[in-house]
Design a protein around this motif. Sequence first.
Motif, mmCIF file in Angstrom:
data_model
loop_
_atom_site.group_PDB
_atom_site.id
_atom_site.type_symbol
_atom_site.label_atom_id
_atom_site.label_comp_id
_atom_site.label_asym_id
_atom_site.label_seq_id
_atom_site.Cartn_x
_atom_site.Cartn_y
_atom_site.Cartn_z
ATOM 1 N N MET A 197 45.135 44.759 35.698
ATOM 2 C CA MET A 197 44.467 43.424 35.798
ATOM 3 C C MET A 197 45.103 42.288 36.484
ATOM 4 O O MET A 197 44.481 41.847 37.413
ATOM 5 C CB MET A 197 44.436 42.850 34.156
ATOM 6 C CG MET A 197 44.017 43.786 33.049
ATOM 7 S SD MET A 197 44.047 43.285 31.506
ATOM 8 C CE MET A 197 43.132 41.822 31.558
ATOM 9 N N ASP A 240 44.282 43.305 40.261
ATOM 10 C CA ASP A 240 42.841 42.745 40.635
ATOM 11 C C ASP A 240 42.758 41.490 40.862
ATOM 12 O O ASP A 240 42.181 41.056 41.760
ATOM 13 C CB ASP A 240 41.919 43.436 39.768
ATOM 14 C CG ASP A 240 41.906 44.834 39.436
ATOM 15 O OD1 ASP A 240 42.033 45.302 40.364
ATOM 16 O OD2 ASP A 240 41.389 45.386 38.377
ATOM 17 N N ARG A 241 43.402 40.609 40.061
ATOM 18 C CA ARG A 241 43.140 39.105 40.158
ATOM 19 C C ARG A 241 44.472 38.740 41.240
ATOM 20 O O ARG A 241 43.769 37.518 41.811
ATOM 21 C CB ARG A 241 43.537 38.685 38.909
ATOM 22 C CG ARG A 241 42.806 39.121 37.626
ATOM 23 C CD ARG A 241 41.514 38.658 38.073
ATOM 24 N NE ARG A 241 40.443 39.325 36.531
ATOM 25 C CZ ARG A 241 40.220 38.419 35.724
ATOM 26 N NH1 ARG A 241 40.370 37.376 35.686
ATOM 27 N NH2 ARG A 241 39.609 38.959 34.704
ATOM 28 N N ARG A 270 42.265 32.017 36.119
ATOM 29 C CA ARG A 270 41.372 32.286 35.096
ATOM 30 C C ARG A 270 41.698 33.232 33.976
ATOM 31 O O ARG A 270 41.281 33.104 32.858
ATOM 32 C CB ARG A 270 39.926 32.473 35.884
ATOM 33 C CG ARG A 270 38.754 32.548 34.978
ATOM 34 C CD ARG A 270 37.586 32.641 35.889
ATOM 35 N NE ARG A 270 36.423 32.434 35.147
ATOM 36 C CZ ARG A 270 35.071 32.958 35.473
ATOM 37 N NH1 ARG A 270 34.578 33.380 36.466
ATOM 38 N NH2 ARG A 270 34.238 32.667 34.635
ATOM 39 N N LEU A 271 42.513 34.400 34.802
ATOM 40 C CA LEU A 271 42.886 35.241 33.639
ATOM 41 C C LEU A 271 43.754 34.759 32.767
ATOM 42 O O LEU A 271 43.948 35.162 31.408
ATOM 43 C CB LEU A 271 43.749 36.328 34.515
ATOM 44 C CG LEU A 271 44.405 37.676 33.519
ATOM 45 C CD1 LEU A 271 43.234 38.222 32.859
ATOM 46 C CD2 LEU A 271 44.987 38.387 34.493
ATOM 47 N N GLU A 330 39.723 27.462 40.019
ATOM 48 C CA GLU A 330 39.230 28.670 40.007
ATOM 49 C C GLU A 330 37.945 28.810 38.698
ATOM 50 O O GLU A 330 36.983 29.596 38.702
ATOM 51 C CB GLU A 330 40.066 29.758 39.431
ATOM 52 C CG GLU A 330 41.185 30.190 40.517
ATOM 53 C CD GLU A 330 42.092 31.234 39.942
ATOM 54 O OE1 GLU A 330 42.066 31.564 38.843
ATOM 55 O OE2 GLU A 330 42.915 31.709 40.679
ATOM 56 N N PRO A 381 37.540 35.025 39.837
ATOM 57 C CA PRO A 381 38.423 35.926 39.053
ATOM 58 C C PRO A 381 39.600 36.198 39.228
ATOM 59 O O PRO A 381 40.077 37.121 39.678
ATOM 60 C CB PRO A 381 37.501 37.089 38.764
ATOM 61 C CG PRO A 381 36.683 37.202 40.110
ATOM 62 C CD PRO A 381 36.589 35.785 40.651
ATOM 63 N N GLY A 382 40.531 34.826 39.493
ATOM 64 C CA GLY A 382 41.967 34.911 39.883
ATOM 65 C C GLY A 382 42.943 35.060 38.545
ATOM 66 O O GLY A 382 42.373 34.978 37.484
ATOM 67 N N LEU A 383 44.170 34.784 39.084
ATOM 68 C CA LEU A 383 45.157 34.841 37.802
ATOM 69 C C LEU A 383 44.975 33.539 37.032
ATOM 70 O O LEU A 383 45.245 33.558 35.764
ATOM 71 C CB LEU A 383 46.464 34.561 38.349
ATOM 72 C CG LEU A 383 47.018 36.014 39.137
ATOM 73 C CD1 LEU A 383 48.405 35.893 39.983
ATOM 74 C CD2 LEU A 383 47.104 37.281 38.465
ATOM 75 N N ILE A 401 42.944 38.003 44.755
ATOM 76 C CA ILE A 401 42.052 36.744 44.788
ATOM 77 C C ILE A 401 43.005 35.458 44.953
ATOM 78 O O ILE A 401 42.870 34.732 45.660
ATOM 79 C CB ILE A 401 41.053 36.529 43.808
ATOM 80 C CG1 ILE A 401 40.206 37.802 43.843
ATOM 81 C CG2 ILE A 401 40.141 35.265 43.932
ATOM 82 C CD1 ILE A 401 38.938 37.628 42.692
ATOM 83 N N SER A 402 43.767 35.436 44.000
ATOM 84 C CA SER A 402 44.682 34.235 43.990
ATOM 85 C C SER A 402 45.579 33.896 45.175
ATOM 86 O O SER A 402 45.871 32.921 45.726
ATOM 87 C CB SER A 402 45.423 34.199 42.541
ATOM 88 O OG SER A 402 44.474 33.972 41.486
#
Length: 314
Positions: free
Chosen positions: A90, A93-94, A267-268, A257, A263-265, A97-98
């Motif tokens: 997870m 994946d993020r 937002r996670l 975000e 869908p970056g860190l 983006i971040s």
Amino acid sequence: MLAYLTRRLTSLILSLAVASLVIFLVVEVAPGDPASYMLGLNAQPDTVAALRAELGLDVPRWERYFAWVGGMLQGDFGTSYTYRTQVSDMIADRLWISLPLALFALTLSTLVAFPAGILAAAHRGKPADMGVMAATQLGVAIPNFWFAMLLVLLFAIRLRIMPSGGFPGWDEPLLALRALTLPAIALALPQAAILARVLRSSLIDALGEDYIRTARAKGLTRGQALWRHGLRNALIPVLTILGLQFSFLLAGAIIIEQVFYLPGLGRLIFQSISQRDLIVVESVVMLLVFAVILVNFLTDLAYAVVDPRLRRRA
């Protein structure tokens, strides 16, 4: 130089150890039980107990802490309570983006701040200096999430030349960079304003030193003295700000975000907190803390490169 590097490396390791303990304790004492949250209000006690055993929440906290730290040292961040997938997957994946978003924003900030700060310092007290300072004051005062909404209204809704949110993935790099452009600009504006003001102040202090007057006495113009001698000696506080800005851009882009549905860190973390997915919160925050401490470590090394006096003292 070796002694300087050893001290900084020891400080990095100790900082990571203390940070891991603080993060674990803060997250663990937060109210709410993940198993009860996942099963709902009407769950039976034996069902909750069984889920807690399955998630590994029934063992003492000190065992969970050492298991978590030991797993991270081996690259295993655990399994998400909510999604039942590896947290490392997870995060990977993020992160794609971040991390590019932070680097993009930092690049834009630097490209804007350095010319502005140098221009203001070279023309101190003149209209160019006052104009740069007014612009930077405005940049510091405007919240980045409000500026982000203005960018969406102008470029996405009115002009329709940029996407308003979402991320198409890196299969098409140009579309991906296009999707990150508005968020990067929103993040870069206040950082560029801060960096330009620090660079201006540092350059003005450097231009008042004796070695600058000596260089001028040898025949260098004010501009030549600034570029050849003043700029390098003014870089130490600027490097500090750059390191802090990268850490902030990587870890503090949660609101941006959310505005752009990236869908970056950030937002996670927001989603994991709302779902009481403790293992994800702990692992992502620890990763961000590691990034902050590592950037500060690299900044300290950059000090030694820029300022030879630090190497001699070491």
